[in-house]
Design an enzyme around this catalytic site. Structure first.
Site, PDB file in Angstrom:
ATOM      1  N   LYS A  13       0.806  -1.224   0.000  1.00  0.00           N
ATOM      2  CA  LYS A  13       0.000   0.000   0.000  1.00  0.00           C
ATOM      3  C   LYS A  13       0.836   1.271   0.000  1.00  0.00           C
ATOM      4  O   LYS A  13       0.439   2.276  -0.588  1.00  0.00           O
ATOM      5  CB  LYS A  13      -0.848   0.057   1.284  1.00  0.00           C
ATOM      6  N   ASP A  72      -8.086   1.036   5.243  1.00  0.00           N
ATOM      7  CA  ASP A  72      -8.449  -0.345   5.555  1.00  0.00           C
ATOM      8  C   ASP A  72      -9.202  -0.866   4.347  1.00  0.00           C
ATOM      9  O   ASP A  72     -10.128  -0.221   3.847  1.00  0.00           O
ATOM     10  CB  ASP A  72      -9.302  -0.452   6.815  1.00  0.00           C
ATOM     11  N   ASP A 157      -3.992  -9.314  -5.822  1.00  0.00           N
ATOM     12  CA  ASP A 157      -3.912  -8.771  -7.185  1.00  0.00           C
ATOM     13  C   ASP A 157      -3.852  -9.839  -8.291  1.00  0.00           C
ATOM     14  O   ASP A 157      -4.498  -9.666  -9.333  1.00  0.00           O
ATOM     15  CB  ASP A 157      -2.705  -7.826  -7.330  1.00  0.00           C
ATOM     16  N   HIS A 182     -10.094   0.639  -6.135  1.00  0.00           N
ATOM     17  CA  HIS A 182     -10.770   1.064  -4.908  1.00  0.00           C
ATOM     18  C   HIS A 182      -9.990   2.146  -4.159  1.00  0.00           C
ATOM     19  O   HIS A 182     -10.525   3.162  -3.754  1.00  0.00           O
ATOM     20  CB  HIS A 182     -10.987  -0.163  -4.021  1.00  0.00           C
TER      21      HIS A 182
END
Ligand code: ITT
Length: 199
Positions: A13, A72, A157, A182
């Site tokens: 991330k 999250d 992924d 997202h």
């Protein structure tokens, strides 16, 4: 410039969130840049993505005194009634591939039309001192393949085929993934919130 802490321990991330904040008037810090966070973590005890994003942003923000941003997120599979959902990171012990292989096994009898799924991201910002909080979210629809494809990205992924890209997230470049995913959507909304209320 105000400091902004990207409150994630996910090596997948962090580069995504950094690039999605590019150009904003903040000095960006990662958890690894702050020695007092070396062995600090928060327990994700919330029941929704939003609750957990706030728990993380608040925990890291209070600990450091810095404006803190947390994500999250997770994968919600239609035929599994939204699982793994908020448990995506701990769906099975081991590595990312152990987790997506567990999911593929669970779905081995699901046919083409039954493999719909979505990624969900909730992003929260917390300002220590004032206690102000804001959240945004984003969803990306696709379907779960029968076997992994592609080498890029992280987490689920390789098994997530994004309809809008015509390939898996693991086959996409970072720019392609972020243009429709997202977290890209949640962060685009969060950029507006940050600029308007937290600069
Ligand atoms: P932090 O809490 O420190 O941010 P984490 O990995 O524990 O890191 P989450 O609790 O939000 O983060 O869990 C999210 C999980 O959902 C993550 O471990 C991935 O397996 C999955 N996930 C989320 N976004 C993803 C994406 O863009 N691509 C692939 N998998 C993703």
């Amino acid at each position: 410039m105000k400091k902004l802490l990207i409150a994630t321990r996910s090596a997948g991330k962090l580069p995504e969130m950094k690039s999605l904040l590019a150009g904003l008037p903040f000095d960006l810090y990662g958890v690894g840049d702050i020695p007092e966070l070396f062995d600090f973590d928060v327990e994700e005890v919330g029941h929704t993505f939003e609750e957990n994003a706030i728990i993380k942003a608040k925990g890291f923000g209070e600990k450091t005194g810095l404006l803190a941003l947390a994500d999250d997120s997770g994968l919600e599979v239609d035929i599994l009634h939204g699982r793994p959902g908020i448990r995506s990171a701990r769906y099975a012990p081991g590595s990312d591939s152990d987790r997506y292989l567990t999911l593929l096994k669970e779905m081995e009898n699901a046919r083409d039309g039954e493999r719909g799924a979505q990624f969900y991201s909730a992003v929260a910002v917390y300002e220590p001192g004032t206690g102000r909080v804001a959240t945004t979210n984003g969803i990306c629809r696709g379907r779960i393949l029968y076997e992994p494809k592609g080498e890029r990205g992280f987490g689920y992924d390789p098994i997530f085929f994004a309809d809008d890209l015509g390939k898996t997230f693991a086959e996409a470049t970072l720019e392609e993934k972020q243009s429709i995913d997202h977290r890209g959507k949640a962060m685009a909304k969060m950029r507006e919130v940050l600029l308007r209320d937290f600069v």
